[in-house]
Enzyme design. Structure first.
Site, PDB file in Angstrom:
ATOM      1  N   CYS A  58      61.755  -9.502  14.412  1.00 58.07           N
ATOM      2  CA  CYS A  58      61.884 -10.328  15.634  1.00 58.07           C
ATOM      3  C   CYS A  58      60.623 -10.256  16.472  1.00 58.07           C
ATOM      4  O   CYS A  58      60.194 -11.252  17.069  1.00 58.07           O
ATOM      5  CB  CYS A  58      63.057  -9.843  16.483  1.00 58.07           C
TER       6      CYS A  58
ATOM      7  N   ASP B 166      68.072 -36.700  24.230  1.00 60.43           N
ATOM      8  CA  ASP B 166      69.446 -37.174  24.491  1.00 60.43           C
ATOM      9  C   ASP B 166      70.456 -36.033  24.448  1.00 60.43           C
ATOM     10  O   ASP B 166      71.659 -36.266  24.501  1.00 60.43           O
ATOM     11  CB  ASP B 166      69.827 -38.265  23.474  1.00 60.43           C
TER      12      ASP B 166
HETATM   13  C1  BEZ Z   1      64.267  -7.158  12.445  1.00 60.84           C
HETATM   14  O1  BEZ Z   1      64.045  -7.955  13.364  1.00 60.84           O
HETATM   15  O2  BEZ Z   1      63.351  -6.513  11.939  1.00 60.84           O
HETATM   16  C2  BEZ Z   1      65.649  -6.998  11.880  1.00 60.84           C
HETATM   17  C3  BEZ Z   1      66.743  -7.077  12.724  1.00 60.84           C
HETATM   18  C4  BEZ Z   1      68.010  -6.899  12.190  1.00 60.84           C
HETATM   19  C5  BEZ Z   1      68.180  -6.656  10.832  1.00 60.84           C
HETATM   20  C6  BEZ Z   1      67.068  -6.606  10.002  1.00 60.84           C
HETATM   21  C7  BEZ Z   1      65.790  -6.774  10.525  1.00 60.84           C
END
Ligand code: BEZ
Length: 221
Positions: A46, A138
């Protein structure tokens, strides 16, 4: 699992975010929008995704697309995590250029069908998958993509699909495999040859095929 289908009006949810409380449709205004979810704050994949999204945020702005992320943690966690994200992306102390929705009760994730039942935290609670929703001016959903938590997205591909969505919203064309802006586009099957000839002044070329059917029609926009 409940979910939103292409063409549905996207829910006008209220949420706490890193820029305060929002009502989604007011947040979007007349712009396009992209909402992307993350399984959790302070996680490695992430962090790489958000850093990339921040780096190319001007490209989304150029296309009049408002960005917003969601993760199932609090605003306070999001604020701390944003600093890590910007440091990871070598952006120093600049703020993250888009808000993150707090969904620590998972209510919005449930409403939007974002939870991945197979991906759980250490307490056994489900995490959000990596969902991408593109919403048109929209307020209708134009695209949705769903990745598992273990596969990071490609944000250049998201810009590419937005270019296609915006072009095909204006013109009666479709974009072929690996299309990029400037490449030839395809005339949609519902247009007759006569309609295509009058709509596309740059001309239409048709690829000959063994079937003899003349359905592969290209034009330049
Ligand atoms: C990650 O962002 O690295 C991750 C988050 C949850 C499960 C696996 C990877």
């Amino acid at each position: 699992m409940p979910g939103i289908l292409l063409g549905d009006v996207f829910p006008n949810f209220e949420a706490d975010t890193t820029i305060g409380k929002i009502k989604f449709h007011d947040f979007l205004g007349d712009s396009w929008g992209i909402l992307f979810s993350h399984p959790r704050d302070f996680t490695p994949v992430c962090t790489t995704e958000l850093a990339c999204a921040a780096k190319i945020s001007n490209e989304f702005k150029k296309r009049n697309v408002k960005m917003i992320a969601l993760s199932i943690d609090s605003v306070e966690d999001h604020r701390g995590w944003s600093k890590d994200v910007m440091a990871f992306g070598s952006e120093g102390e600049s703020p993250l250029p888009f808000p993150i929705i707090a969904d620590d009760k998972r209510e919005l994730s449930v409403q939007l069908g974002m939870l991945d039942p197979d991906e759980r935290d250490k307490d056994g609670m489900p995490l959000t998958a990596r969902c991408v929703f593109v919403i048109g001016p929209d307020k209708k959903m134009k695209l949705s993509i769903l990745y598992p938590a273990t596969t990071g997205r490609n944000f250049d591909e998201l810009l590419r699909v937005i270019d296609s969505l915006q072009l095909t919203a204006q013109k009666k064309v479709a974009t072929p495999v690996d299309w990029k802006p400037g490449d030839k586009v395809m005339v949609i099957p519902s247009l007759s040859d006569a309609e295509a000839a009058s709509l596309f002044p740059n001309g239409v070329t048709t690829k000959e095929l063994p079937s003899g059917k003349k359905y592969l029609r290209y034009t330049k926009i």
